[in-house]
Enzyme design. Structure first.
Site, PDB file in Angstrom:
ATOM      1  N   CYS A   1       0.919  -1.277   0.145  1.00  0.00           N
ATOM      2  CA  CYS A   1       0.025  -0.196  -0.069  1.00  0.00           C
ATOM      3  C   CYS A   1       0.879   1.135  -0.074  1.00  0.00           C
ATOM      4  O   CYS A   1       1.506   1.481  -0.977  1.00  0.00           O
ATOM      5  CB  CYS A   1      -0.977  -0.092   1.063  1.00  0.00           C
ATOM      6  SG  CYS A   1      -2.443   0.883   0.890  1.00  0.00           S
TER       7      CYS A   1
ATOM      8  N   HIS B   1      -3.150  -5.441   1.825  1.00  0.00           N
ATOM      9  CA  HIS B   1      -2.218  -5.758   3.172  1.00  0.00           C
ATOM     10  C   HIS B   1      -2.463  -7.173   3.478  1.00  0.00           C
ATOM     11  O   HIS B   1      -3.187  -7.507   4.555  1.00  0.00           O
ATOM     12  CB  HIS B   1      -3.262  -4.689   4.176  1.00  0.00           C
ATOM     13  CG  HIS B   1      -2.771  -3.331   4.121  1.00  0.00           C
ATOM     14  ND1 HIS B   1      -1.726  -2.706   4.402  1.00  0.00           N
ATOM     15  CD2 HIS B   1      -3.593  -2.573   3.361  1.00  0.00           C
ATOM     16  CE1 HIS B   1      -1.959  -1.222   4.385  1.00  0.00           C
ATOM     17  NE2 HIS B   1      -3.064  -1.209   3.464  1.00  0.00           N
TER      18      HIS B   1
ATOM     19  N   GLU C   1      -0.530  -8.600   5.410  1.00  0.00           N
ATOM     20  CA  GLU C   1      -0.164  -8.583   6.950  1.00  0.00           C
ATOM     21  C   GLU C   1      -1.404  -8.443   7.938  1.00  0.00           C
ATOM     22  O   GLU C   1      -1.415  -8.806   8.954  1.00  0.00           O
ATOM     23  CB  GLU C   1       0.974  -7.465   7.088  1.00  0.00           C
ATOM     24  CG  GLU C   1       0.375  -6.045   7.364  1.00  0.00           C
ATOM     25  CD  GLU C   1       0.184  -5.383   5.969  1.00  0.00           C
ATOM     26  OE1 GLU C   1       0.166  -6.036   4.739  1.00  0.00           O
ATOM     27  OE2 GLU C   1      -0.184  -4.182   6.153  1.00  0.00           O
TER      28      GLU C   1
HETATM   29  N1  GLN Z   1      -3.581   6.415   0.890  1.00  0.00           N
HETATM   30  C1  GLN Z   1      -2.364   5.980   1.786  1.00  0.00           C
HETATM   31  C2  GLN Z   1      -1.143   6.666   1.003  1.00  0.00           C
HETATM   32  O1  GLN Z   1      -1.420   7.472   0.164  1.00  0.00           O
HETATM   33  C3  GLN Z   1      -1.932   4.628   1.702  1.00  0.00           C
HETATM   34  C4  GLN Z   1      -3.007   3.760   2.624  1.00  0.00           C
HETATM   35  C5  GLN Z   1      -2.549   2.498   3.138  1.00  0.00           C
HETATM   36  O2  GLN Z   1      -1.165   2.282   3.163  1.00  0.00           O
HETATM   37  N2  GLN Z   1      -3.303   1.729   3.813  1.00  0.00           N
HETATM   38  O3  GLN Z   1      -0.095   6.816   1.550  1.00  0.00           O
END
Ligand code: GLN
Length: 202
Positions: A81, A180, A182
């Site tokens: 992410c 994710h 994890e």
């Molecule tokens: N929207 C977040 C970002 O731009 C990422 C979200 C996440 O890691 N769950 O960093």
């Protein structure tokens, strides 16, 4: 090889969950906050969180350049992410001063799924895995485009068009997912990464 030591970049985000998942995947896992700690690990996970904050703190803690050097030198890195955003050579909808470590020849759009769905969960077929993985998406990015050297490992059907959206990629020793693993208790993606780390050490 002996058990690999894998750091988790511990500036912000869901660090603890990655430490637990890596330990379950038979790696030695430890948090990394300082350049000296980065120098001691075989590989690194960059967690989910807020990429603008992680980017800012990485600069502040003197980690941005050492991270880029290790990536260039072939250190395996897995980004989830916000961590995926950090591994992107190019980002869209980032903050103006937002820096990435880079390394994967891809363009990643921040908060891409957020416009349709803040958070959602879906089963995703993942290259090389017999059973789909559960993708947990939290204000998640997607991969808008990839260069020729990038392998696409997973996609989800797009809600707004004919195309699927890329949500997992690999380029050499770098792995990134929009979602994710994890957070699910299913450690197969972390095991996949640990195997990458072992292969890189051989
Ligand atoms: N929207 C977040 C970002 O731009 C990422 C979200 C996440 O890691 N769950 O960093």
């Amino acid at each position: 090889m002996s058990t690999p030591t894998i750091g988790v970049l511990a500036l912000q985000g869901d660090v603890r969950e990655h430490l637990v998942a890596l330990a379950a995947a038979d790696a030695l896992a430890r948090p990394v906050r300082r350049p000296e700690e980065l120098a001691e690990v075989d590989a690194l996970v960059m967690p989910g969180g807020e990429s603008t904050t992680i980017s800012k703190l990485a600069v502040l803690f003197g980690l941005m350049d050492p991270l880029r050097e290790r990536v260039r030198a072939g250190m395996p890195v897995y980004g989830t992410c916000a961590g995926m955003i950090m591994l992107a050579d190019k980002i869209l909808d980032g903050r103006d001063d937002q820096e990435t470590v880079g390394g994967i020849d891809m363009t990643v759009r921040r908060n891409a799924f957020g416009r349709q769905n803040e958070s959602f969960e879906t089963a995703i077929p993942f290259e090389g895995m017999a059973e789909p993985v559960t993708g947990v998406f939290i204000r998640a990015p997607w991969v808008e485009s990839v260069g020729a050297g990038v392998e696409v490992l997973a996609e989800v059907p797009a809600a707004d068009g004919p195309d699927a959206r890329i949500v997992a990629v690999r380029q050499g020793n770098l792995l990134a997912t929009s979602f994710h693993p994890e957070l699910t208790g299913d450690h197969r993606v972390h095991e996949y990464f640990v195997r990458m780390v072992e292969a890189a050490a051989r």
